[in-house]
Design a protein around this motif. Structure first.
Motif, PDB file in Angstrom:
ATOM      1  N   ARG A  81       0.850  -1.194   0.000  1.00 28.01           N
ATOM      2  CA  ARG A  81       0.000   0.000   0.000  1.00 28.01           C
ATOM      3  C   ARG A  81       0.882   1.240   0.000  1.00 28.01           C
ATOM      4  O   ARG A  81       1.762   1.388   0.848  1.00 28.01           O
ATOM      5  N   ALA A  82       0.650   2.138  -0.952  1.00 31.90           N
ATOM      6  CA  ALA A  82       1.434   3.366  -1.058  1.00 31.90           C
ATOM      7  C   ALA A  82       1.055   4.338   0.061  1.00 31.90           C
ATOM      8  O   ALA A  82      -0.119   4.472   0.408  1.00 31.90           O
ATOM      9  N   TRP A  83       2.065   5.024   0.603  1.00 35.17           N
ATOM     10  CA  TRP A  83       1.821   6.056   1.611  1.00 35.17           C
ATOM     11  C   TRP A  83       2.995   7.026   1.632  1.00 35.17           C
ATOM     12  O   TRP A  83       4.088   6.715   1.169  1.00 35.17           O
ATOM     13  N   LEU A  84       2.737   8.205   2.146  1.00 36.72           N
ATOM     14  CA  LEU A  84       3.817   9.140   2.417  1.00 36.72           C
ATOM     15  C   LEU A  84       3.404  10.057   3.542  1.00 36.72           C
ATOM     16  O   LEU A  84       2.224  10.302   3.773  1.00 36.72           O
ATOM     17  N   SER A  85       4.401  10.508   4.276  1.00 34.70           N
ATOM     18  CA  SER A  85       4.157  11.477   5.339  1.00 34.70           C
ATOM     19  C   SER A  85       4.929  12.744   4.995  1.00 34.70           C
ATOM     20  O   SER A  85       5.994  12.682   4.371  1.00 34.70           O
ATOM     21  N   PHE A  86       4.376  13.869   5.380  1.00 32.99           N
ATOM     22  CA  PHE A  86       4.988  15.154   5.072  1.00 32.99           C
ATOM     23  C   PHE A  86       4.472  16.200   6.034  1.00 32.99           C
ATOM     24  O   PHE A  86       3.472  15.991   6.726  1.00 32.99           O
ATOM     25  N   ILE A 121       2.262  21.347  10.093  1.00 31.32           N
ATOM     26  CA  ILE A 121       1.268  20.329  10.420  1.00 31.32           C
ATOM     27  C   ILE A 121       1.712  19.009   9.787  1.00 31.32           C
ATOM     28  O   ILE A 121       1.976  18.943   8.582  1.00 31.32           O
ATOM     29  N   ASP A 122       1.809  17.950  10.599  1.00 36.28           N
ATOM     30  CA  ASP A 122       2.157  16.622  10.093  1.00 36.28           C
ATOM     31  C   ASP A 122       0.963  16.016   9.378  1.00 36.28           C
ATOM     32  O   ASP A 122      -0.165  16.058   9.884  1.00 36.28           O
ATOM     33  N   CYS A 123       1.206  15.446   8.192  1.00 36.72           N
ATOM     34  CA  CYS A 123       0.145  14.867   7.369  1.00 36.72           C
ATOM     35  C   CYS A 123       0.587  13.495   6.861  1.00 36.72           C
ATOM     36  O   CYS A 123       1.779  13.252   6.676  1.00 36.72           O
ATOM     37  N   VAL A 124      -0.388  12.625   6.621  1.00 42.88           N
ATOM     38  CA  VAL A 124      -0.135  11.305   6.048  1.00 42.88           C
ATOM     39  C   VAL A 124      -1.150  11.088   4.932  1.00 42.88           C
ATOM     40  O   VAL A 124      -2.353  11.280   5.126  1.00 42.88           O
ATOM     41  N   ALA A 125      -0.648  10.715   3.750  1.00 48.44           N
ATOM     42  CA  ALA A 125      -1.509  10.408   2.605  1.00 48.44           C
ATOM     43  C   ALA A 125      -1.329   8.940   2.248  1.00 48.44           C
ATOM     44  O   ALA A 125      -0.218   8.401   2.326  1.00 48.44           O
ATOM     45  N   GLU A 140       0.219   8.669  -4.168  1.00 47.98           N
ATOM     46  CA  GLU A 140       0.796   8.536  -5.505  1.00 47.98           C
ATOM     47  C   GLU A 140       0.729   9.854  -6.281  1.00 47.98           C
ATOM     48  O   GLU A 140       1.689  10.240  -6.959  1.00 47.98           O
ATOM     49  N   ILE A 141      -0.383  10.553  -6.201  1.00 48.53           N
ATOM     50  CA  ILE A 141      -0.532  11.835  -6.893  1.00 48.53           C
ATOM     51  C   ILE A 141       0.431  12.870  -6.328  1.00 48.53           C
ATOM     52  O   ILE A 141       1.103  13.580  -7.077  1.00 48.53           O
ATOM     53  N   LEU A 142       0.526  12.947  -5.008  1.00 54.27           N
ATOM     54  CA  LEU A 142       1.456  13.904  -4.414  1.00 54.27           C
ATOM     55  C   LEU A 142       2.895  13.595  -4.814  1.00 54.27           C
ATOM     56  O   LEU A 142       3.652  14.487  -5.180  1.00 54.27           O
TER      57      LEU A 142
END
Length: 120
Positions: A23-28, A45-49, A55-57
């Motif tokens: 499963r794709a994920w990223l934190s930023f 602000i911490d975010c997780v997608a 994938e789009i980001l």
């Protein structure tokens, strides 16, 4: 009700990751500029997608890109490298809109959007 809407700039380079289940994920971090008493203050602000949003980001956004997002707040507990128990509040992204993308100046806009209801 747990709903957050933010517009800000991506604060670091994005690195798409995969879980053991692929499963794709990223934190930023999202940098938000606020103005108070004539002075600018930046809040991070911490975010997780997850999945398609991640994938789009990763494909179209970059450090400094302006994005809009909608999500929900989540509190997560973890143990750091030193064995200390920590707690973090982060935004789980369920919709993202790219307001500037790779190769575009900040004055141009794009209509790339993604929504996802498949976060954990």
């Amino acid at each position: 009700m747990n709903n957050v809407q933010l517009i800000g700039r991506i604060a670091q380079d994005l690195e798409l990751r995969k879980t053991q289940n692929d499963r794709a994920w990223l934190s930023f971090s999202l940098a938000l500029n606020e103005y108070s008493n004539g002075e600018q203050h930046t809040t991070f602000i911490d975010c997780v997608a997850w999945q398609r949003n991640a994938e789009i980001l990763a494909q179209y956004a970059h450090k400094g890109a302006l994005i809009g997002l909608e999500g929900r707040l989540q509190r997560r507990n973890y143990t750091d490298r030193n064995g200390q128990n920590r707690s973090i509040v982060e935004v789980i992204v369920n919709h993202v809109e790219l307001l500037s993308s790779k190769g575009q100046s900040d004055s141009q806009e794009t209509t790339n959007t993604a929504s996802s209801n498949d976060w954990p």
